[in-house]
Design a protein around this motif. Structure first.
Motif, PDB file in Angstrom:
ATOM      1  N   HIS A 177      12.772  -9.000 -17.123  1.00 43.12           N
ATOM      2  CA  HIS A 177      12.546  -8.212 -15.923  1.00 43.12           C
ATOM      3  C   HIS A 177      12.014  -6.845 -16.329  1.00 43.12           C
ATOM      4  N   HIS A 178      10.914  -6.429 -15.718  1.00 39.86           N
ATOM      5  CA  HIS A 178      10.309  -5.141 -16.009  1.00 39.86           C
ATOM      6  C   HIS A 178      10.257  -4.330 -14.716  1.00 39.86           C
ATOM      7  N   HIS A 179      10.838  -3.126 -14.750  1.00 43.50           N
ATOM      8  CA  HIS A 179      10.791  -2.252 -13.579  1.00 43.50           C
ATOM      9  C   HIS A 179       9.648  -1.268 -13.761  1.00 43.50           C
ATOM     10  N   LEU A 180       8.754  -1.192 -12.777  1.00 50.66           N
ATOM     11  CA  LEU A 180       7.609  -0.296 -12.861  1.00 50.66           C
ATOM     12  C   LEU A 180       7.654   0.730 -11.745  1.00 50.66           C
ATOM     13  N   ASP A 181       7.448   1.990 -12.095  1.00 54.11           N
ATOM     14  CA  ASP A 181       7.266   3.049 -11.111  1.00 54.11           C
ATOM     15  C   ASP A 181       5.781   3.379 -11.101  1.00 54.11           C
ATOM     16  N   THR A 182       5.059   2.715 -10.241  1.00 55.66           N
ATOM     17  CA  THR A 182       3.612   2.874 -10.202  1.00 55.66           C
ATOM     18  C   THR A 182       3.085   2.516  -8.825  1.00 55.66           C
ATOM     19  N   PRO A 183       2.105   3.246  -8.331  1.00 52.23           N
ATOM     20  CA  PRO A 183       1.461   2.830  -7.076  1.00 52.23           C
ATOM     21  C   PRO A 183       0.759   1.488  -7.269  1.00 52.23           C
ATOM     22  N   VAL A 184       0.579   0.775  -6.178  1.00 53.37           N
ATOM     23  CA  VAL A 184      -0.095  -0.515  -6.205  1.00 53.37           C
ATOM     24  C   VAL A 184      -1.391  -0.395  -5.412  1.00 53.37           C
ATOM     25  N   SER A 185      -2.476  -0.759  -6.032  1.00 53.31           N
ATOM     26  CA  SER A 185      -3.765  -0.801  -5.341  1.00 53.31           C
ATOM     27  C   SER A 185      -4.038  -2.243  -4.928  1.00 53.31           C
ATOM     28  N   SER A 210       0.809  -1.218   0.000  1.00 55.95           N
ATOM     29  CA  SER A 210       0.000   0.000   0.000  1.00 55.95           C
ATOM     30  C   SER A 210       0.841   1.266   0.000  1.00 55.95           C
ATOM     31  N   THR A 211       2.138   1.146   0.275  1.00 54.59           N
ATOM     32  CA  THR A 211       2.992   2.333   0.337  1.00 54.59           C
ATOM     33  C   THR A 211       4.091   2.344  -0.717  1.00 54.59           C
ATOM     34  N   THR A 212       4.245   1.260  -1.465  1.00 52.49           N
ATOM     35  CA  THR A 212       5.323   1.229  -2.451  1.00 52.49           C
ATOM     36  C   THR A 212       4.919   1.955  -3.727  1.00 52.49           C
ATOM     37  N   SER A 213       5.893   2.467  -4.436  1.00 54.43           N
ATOM     38  CA  SER A 213       5.640   3.075  -5.746  1.00 54.43           C
ATOM     39  C   SER A 213       6.612   2.527  -6.784  1.00 54.43           C
ATOM     40  N   SER A 214       7.290   1.439  -6.416  1.00 53.22           N
ATOM     41  CA  SER A 214       8.274   0.857  -7.323  1.00 53.22           C
ATOM     42  C   SER A 214       8.333  -0.645  -7.097  1.00 53.22           C
ATOM     43  N   HIS A 264      -6.520  -5.130  -3.212  1.00 54.54           N
ATOM     44  CA  HIS A 264      -7.878  -5.538  -2.853  1.00 54.54           C
ATOM     45  C   HIS A 264      -7.835  -7.020  -2.484  1.00 54.54           C
ATOM     46  N   GLY A 265      -7.665  -7.284  -1.196  1.00 54.25           N
ATOM     47  CA  GLY A 265      -7.532  -8.666  -0.752  1.00 54.25           C
ATOM     48  C   GLY A 265      -6.283  -9.298  -1.318  1.00 54.25           C
ATOM     49  N   SER A 266      -6.441 -10.326  -2.155  1.00 52.51           N
ATOM     50  CA  SER A 266      -5.285 -10.977  -2.777  1.00 52.51           C
ATOM     51  C   SER A 266      -5.115 -10.543  -4.233  1.00 52.51           C
ATOM     52  N   ARG A 267      -5.794  -9.483  -4.618  1.00 53.06           N
ATOM     53  CA  ARG A 267      -5.652  -8.946  -5.969  1.00 53.06           C
ATOM     54  C   ARG A 267      -4.985  -7.587  -5.934  1.00 53.06           C
ATOM     55  N   LEU A 268      -4.070  -7.389  -6.868  1.00 56.69           N
ATOM     56  CA  LEU A 268      -3.365  -6.119  -6.979  1.00 56.69           C
ATOM     57  C   LEU A 268      -3.737  -5.448  -8.291  1.00 56.69           C
ATOM     58  N   ARG A 269      -3.684  -4.127  -8.306  1.00 54.59           N
ATOM     59  CA  ARG A 269      -3.870  -3.372  -9.538  1.00 54.59           C
ATOM     60  C   ARG A 269      -2.606  -2.550  -9.792  1.00 54.59           C
ATOM     61  N   LEU A 270      -2.069  -2.656 -10.999  1.00 46.28           N
ATOM     62  CA  LEU A 270      -0.909  -1.897 -11.446  1.00 46.28           C
ATOM     63  C   LEU A 270      -1.307  -1.061 -12.656  1.00 46.28           C
ATOM     64  N   ARG A 271      -0.433  -0.148 -13.033  1.00 46.05           N
ATOM     65  CA  ARG A 271      -0.706   0.672 -14.210  1.00 46.05           C
ATOM     66  C   ARG A 271       0.550   0.725 -15.073  1.00 46.05           C
ATOM     67  N   THR A 272       0.396   0.470 -16.367  1.00 48.42           N
ATOM     68  CA  THR A 272       1.523   0.533 -17.292  1.00 48.42           C
ATOM     69  C   THR A 272       1.120   1.292 -18.542  1.00 48.42           C
ATOM     70  N   ALA A 273       2.112   1.786 -19.266  1.00 47.55           N
ATOM     71  CA  ALA A 273       1.847   2.491 -20.522  1.00 47.55           C
ATOM     72  C   ALA A 273       1.405   1.497 -21.591  1.00 47.55           C
TER      73      ALA A 273
END
Length: 241
Positions: A37-45, A24-28, A47-56
């Motif tokens: 290997h893909h490095h993402l700079d994105t907040p993580v949402s 809930s506090t990471t942005s990387s 929801h239980g055992s599901r995560l939401r990421l955002r990519t271009a």
């Protein structure tokens, strides 16, 4: 962060709660998929055992997920590192590894990026003091520690502006851990207490000071800290591990 304890276990967040707090506090984070290997700079949402990421839209990871189709998704491993916001030696507090399936969720409102969904199967949290593993079911039942989103700001404020309070808190420690006159820095905090890093030329040790009662919010956390300081000043008993 699990610390070495005596016969009595110090109250502290569970492994699943720690994972929620970190996510809930990471942005990387790093994503391993199809040997890349893909490095993402994105907040993580979370929801239980599901995560939401955002990519271009044009990100290679987006392309890889799209190529996997809408069925089982893409097998991935996510890596997240927990680094202390306070400057100390050995700043890595934990390393988190999650395994699961990655899916396309939907196009973002900007039309230039997409939301991805990660269905986590299991996760491992490794600290200098041990390793904990949890399942998707464990994550689904957990939530972040209420102090998680405030921890970095509170720790840096404490370290930068309240050195005198740190000196007072050392009165609560076993004199044996202070024989090498270690530098004392705040390393971590949660609803159950505060972790101090004792750093000296020959190594370091982390000590947890435990609140009599957990703090439900930042206001209560402040009250608990004042209780610890009062205990230190007037020689009252306090839990330490």
């Amino acid at each position: 962060m699990s610390l070495p304890t005596g016969d009595t276990e110090a109250p502290e967040p569970t492994t699943a709660e720690r994972i929620h707090s970190l996510l809930s506090t990471t942005s990387s984070l790093a994503v391993r998929a199809l040997g890349e290997h893909h490095h993402l700079d994105t907040p993580v949402s979370v929801h239980g055992s599901r995560l939401r990421l955002r990519t271009a839209l044009d990100d290679p990871l987006t392309t890889a997920v799209a190529g996997a189709g809408a069925g089982d998704g893409l097998a991935v491993v996510l890596d997240v590192t927990d680094v202390s916001p306070v400057a100390v030696r050995d700043r890595v507090r934990a390393r988190l590894t999650l395994a699961g399936r990655l899916h396309l969720a939907h196009l973002a409102d900007d039309g230039l990026s997409v939301h991805l969904r990660v269905d986590v199967a299991h996760a491992v949290l490794a600290t200098p003091y041990g390793t904990g593993a949890v399942t998707a079911a464990d994550l689904a039942l957990a939530a972040p520690d209420p102090m998680a989103r405030h921890e970095a700001a509170m720790l840096t404020h404490f370290a930068d502006d309240h050195a005198e309070a740190l000196d007072i808190l050392t009165r609560l420690l076993d004199p044996a851990v202070l024989v090498h006159s270690p530098e004392v820095r705040p390393l971590a905090l949660d609803r159950h207490g505060l972790v101090l890093r004792l750093d000296h030329p020959h190594g370091h040790r982390d000590v947890r000071l435990v609140f009599p009662e957990p703090a439900r919010d930042t206001e209560e956390f402040g009250h608990r800290m004042h209780e610890l300081l009062a205990a230190a000043q007037y020689g009252l008993p306090v839990h330490r591990h």
